[in-house]
Write a protein that holds these residues in place. Structure first.
Motif, PDB file in Angstrom:
ATOM      1  N   UNK A  71      10.486 -28.361  25.582  1.00 56.65           N
ATOM      2  CA  UNK A  71      11.246 -27.619  24.584  1.00 56.65           C
ATOM      3  C   UNK A  71      12.172 -26.598  25.247  1.00 56.65           C
ATOM      4  N   UNK A  72      11.722 -25.961  26.322  1.00 53.87           N
ATOM      5  CA  UNK A  72      12.582 -25.035  27.072  1.00 53.87           C
ATOM      6  C   UNK A  72      13.771 -25.786  27.673  1.00 53.87           C
ATOM      7  N   UNK A  73      13.492 -26.951  28.240  1.00 55.07           N
ATOM      8  CA  UNK A  73      14.561 -27.762  28.821  1.00 55.07           C
ATOM      9  C   UNK A  73      15.578 -28.134  27.742  1.00 55.07           C
ATOM     10  N   UNK A  74      15.089 -28.552  26.581  1.00 54.89           N
ATOM     11  CA  UNK A  74      15.979 -28.927  25.474  1.00 54.89           C
ATOM     12  C   UNK A  74      16.842 -27.745  25.048  1.00 54.89           C
ATOM     13  N   UNK A  75      16.246 -26.568  24.929  1.00 57.45           N
ATOM     14  CA  UNK A  75      17.004 -25.377  24.551  1.00 57.45           C
ATOM     15  C   UNK A  75      18.072 -25.059  25.602  1.00 57.45           C
TER      16      UNK A  75
ATOM     17  N   UNK B 100       1.615 -28.422  16.797  1.00 60.80           N
ATOM     18  CA  UNK B 100       2.598 -27.777  17.669  1.00 60.80           C
ATOM     19  C   UNK B 100       3.985 -27.704  17.032  1.00 60.80           C
ATOM     20  N   UNK B 101       4.031 -27.819  15.694  1.00 60.06           N
ATOM     21  CA  UNK B 101       5.262 -27.551  14.963  1.00 60.06           C
ATOM     22  C   UNK B 101       6.126 -28.752  14.621  1.00 60.06           C
ATOM     23  N   UNK B 102       5.695 -29.949  14.963  1.00 60.50           N
ATOM     24  CA  UNK B 102       6.478 -31.150  14.647  1.00 60.50           C
ATOM     25  C   UNK B 102       6.122 -31.636  13.255  1.00 60.50           C
ATOM     26  N   UNK B 103       7.117 -32.233  12.586  1.00 59.20           N
ATOM     27  CA  UNK B 103       6.868 -32.741  11.241  1.00 59.20           C
ATOM     28  C   UNK B 103       7.322 -34.189  11.138  1.00 59.20           C
ATOM     29  N   UNK B 104       6.649 -34.914  10.281  1.00 63.35           N
ATOM     30  CA  UNK B 104       7.011 -36.296   9.997  1.00 63.35           C
ATOM     31  C   UNK B 104       8.277 -36.270   9.148  1.00 63.35           C
ATOM     32  N   UNK B 105       9.327 -36.947   9.601  1.00 65.17           N
ATOM     33  CA  UNK B 105      10.603 -36.948   8.877  1.00 65.17           C
ATOM     34  C   UNK B 105      10.597 -37.933   7.701  1.00 65.17           C
TER      35      UNK B 105
ATOM     36  N   UNK C 217      -0.151 -55.264  13.508  1.00 65.98           N
ATOM     37  CA  UNK C 217       1.219 -54.814  13.205  1.00 65.98           C
ATOM     38  C   UNK C 217       1.333 -53.300  13.427  1.00 65.98           C
ATOM     39  N   UNK C 218       2.398 -52.896  14.135  1.00 66.41           N
ATOM     40  CA  UNK C 218       2.608 -51.484  14.446  1.00 66.41           C
ATOM     41  C   UNK C 218       4.032 -51.078  14.101  1.00 66.41           C
ATOM     42  N   UNK C 219       4.182 -49.798  13.776  1.00 70.93           N
ATOM     43  CA  UNK C 219       5.504 -49.207  13.607  1.00 70.93           C
ATOM     44  C   UNK C 219       5.436 -47.767  14.090  1.00 70.93           C
ATOM     45  N   UNK C 220       6.601 -47.189  14.304  1.00 75.42           N
ATOM     46  CA  UNK C 220       6.699 -45.795  14.711  1.00 75.42           C
ATOM     47  C   UNK C 220       7.058 -44.937  13.506  1.00 75.42           C
ATOM     48  N   UNK C 221       6.570 -43.698  13.507  1.00 77.42           N
ATOM     49  CA  UNK C 221       7.117 -42.687  12.611  1.00 77.42           C
ATOM     50  C   UNK C 221       7.989 -41.776  13.480  1.00 77.42           C
ATOM     51  N   UNK C 222       8.997 -41.184  12.855  1.00 71.12           N
ATOM     52  CA  UNK C 222       9.886 -40.265  13.565  1.00 71.12           C
ATOM     53  C   UNK C 222       9.433 -38.845  13.231  1.00 71.12           C
ATOM     54  N   UNK C 223       9.221 -38.060  14.287  1.00 70.98           N
ATOM     55  CA  UNK C 223       8.824 -36.660  14.116  1.00 70.98           C
ATOM     56  C   UNK C 223       9.885 -35.774  14.751  1.00 70.98           C
ATOM     57  N   UNK C 224      10.059 -34.569  14.169  1.00 70.43           N
ATOM     58  CA  UNK C 224      11.051 -33.625  14.671  1.00 70.43           C
ATOM     59  C   UNK C 224      10.511 -32.195  14.636  1.00 70.43           C
ATOM     60  N   UNK C 225      11.164 -31.372  15.443  1.00 67.45           N
ATOM     61  CA  UNK C 225      10.910 -29.937  15.428  1.00 67.45           C
ATOM     62  C   UNK C 225      12.215 -29.223  15.733  1.00 67.45           C
ATOM     63  N   UNK C 226      12.525 -28.208  14.956  1.00 72.92           N
ATOM     64  CA  UNK C 226      13.683 -27.366  15.254  1.00 72.92           C
ATOM     65  C   UNK C 226      13.298 -26.410  16.366  1.00 72.92           C
ATOM     66  N   UNK C 227      14.208 -26.278  17.337  1.00 75.77           N
ATOM     67  CA  UNK C 227      13.899 -25.357  18.460  1.00 75.77           C
ATOM     68  C   UNK C 227      14.994 -24.318  18.586  1.00 75.77           C
TER      69      UNK C 227
ATOM     70  N   UNK D 128      15.647 -37.191  26.721  1.00 75.06           N
ATOM     71  CA  UNK D 128      17.000 -37.739  26.698  1.00 75.06           C
ATOM     72  C   UNK D 128      17.823 -37.022  25.645  1.00 75.06           C
ATOM     73  N   UNK D 129      18.938 -36.452  26.083  1.00 77.81           N
ATOM     74  CA  UNK D 129      19.828 -35.737  25.173  1.00 77.81           C
ATOM     75  C   UNK D 129      20.699 -36.736  24.412  1.00 77.81           C
ATOM     76  N   UNK D 130      20.662 -36.624  23.091  1.00 80.79           N
ATOM     77  CA  UNK D 130      21.483 -37.454  22.212  1.00 80.79           C
ATOM     78  C   UNK D 130      22.170 -36.511  21.233  1.00 80.79           C
ATOM     79  N   UNK D 131      23.427 -36.183  21.519  1.00 79.66           N
ATOM     80  CA  UNK D 131      24.206 -35.185  20.767  1.00 79.66           C
ATOM     81  C   UNK D 131      23.480 -33.853  20.793  1.00 79.66           C
ATOM     82  N   UNK D 132      23.097 -33.306  19.616  1.00 83.66           N
ATOM     83  CA  UNK D 132      22.419 -32.002  19.595  1.00 83.66           C
ATOM     84  C   UNK D 132      20.903 -32.150  19.544  1.00 83.66           C
ATOM     85  N   UNK D 133      20.407 -33.371  19.708  1.00 81.78           N
ATOM     86  CA  UNK D 133      18.960 -33.624  19.688  1.00 81.78           C
ATOM     87  C   UNK D 133      18.473 -33.970  21.089  1.00 81.78           C
ATOM     88  N   UNK D 134      17.210 -33.640  21.349  1.00 84.82           N
ATOM     89  CA  UNK D 134      16.569 -34.055  22.582  1.00 84.82           C
ATOM     90  C   UNK D 134      15.433 -34.991  22.181  1.00 84.82           C
ATOM     91  N   UNK D 135      15.527 -36.242  22.631  1.00 86.60           N
ATOM     92  CA  UNK D 135      14.462 -37.203  22.371  1.00 86.60           C
ATOM     93  C   UNK D 135      13.353 -36.977  23.395  1.00 86.60           C
TER      94      UNK D 135
END
Length: 169
Positions: free
Chosen positions: A107-111, A136-141, A159-169, A76-83
């Protein structure tokens, strides 16, 4: 591997695939299972229909040469990010490189959509999955998000929570 965008006619197959990879006894045949963390289903037809119909979103499906659905990923595209979410590989096809190939296609689709960052959320106790994404290049934000208190996502056994991970492409 054949990649195709999902349509409404694909939903039934996608429900079966996603739930088999994440929940229930079938999911324990692969390494991506959440069956020990959550009860209930991972997704339903209504949720997938909403994803398919969302304007800035797509579900990419992966088929083998016999046209058998083996994997999928939600984008899902959200501004300049692809979720990136719901990266799924059939339990019987896991550990064969298909997840990596789907990640590359995502990642190709996002680019192609002019996104500079891939972002995802991962359940914080899924250390093996976090390590796989880091490989595969993702980091914990350092950011976290609460796990939804909604039966349509499953009922946590702890109890569960999510961490947010990102990668610059």
């Amino acid at each position: 591997m054949i990649i195709r965008k999902a349509t409404l006619k694909d939903i039934s197959q996608l429900v079966t695939l996603v739930n088999s990879a994440y929940r229930g006894n079938d999911s324990k045949k692969g390494w991506t299972t959440e069956a020990d963390l959550l009860d209930g289903i991972r997704t339903d037809a209504n949720s997938l229909e909403q994803m398919v119909n969302k304007k800035e979103a797509v579900i990419l499906q992966s088929f083998n040469e016999n046209n058998v659905l083996q994997g999928c990923v939600y984008l899902e595209k959200i501004k300049d990010k692809m979720y990136l979410g719901m990266l799924t590989v059939s339990p019987l096809e896991q550990a064969k490189g298909l997840g990596k190939q789907l990640l590359i296609e995502a990642e190709k689709y996002a680019a192609d959509q002019k996104c500079s960052i891939m972002e995802m959320t991962v359940i914080s106790v899924r250390t093996e999955l976090i390590a796989w994404y880091q490989k595969h290049g993702y980091r914990n934000t350092g950011k976290t998000k609460p796990f939804p208190n909604d039966a349509k996502f499953g009922m946590p056994r702890q109890p569960l929570e999510f961490i947010v991970m990102q990668k610059e492409i």
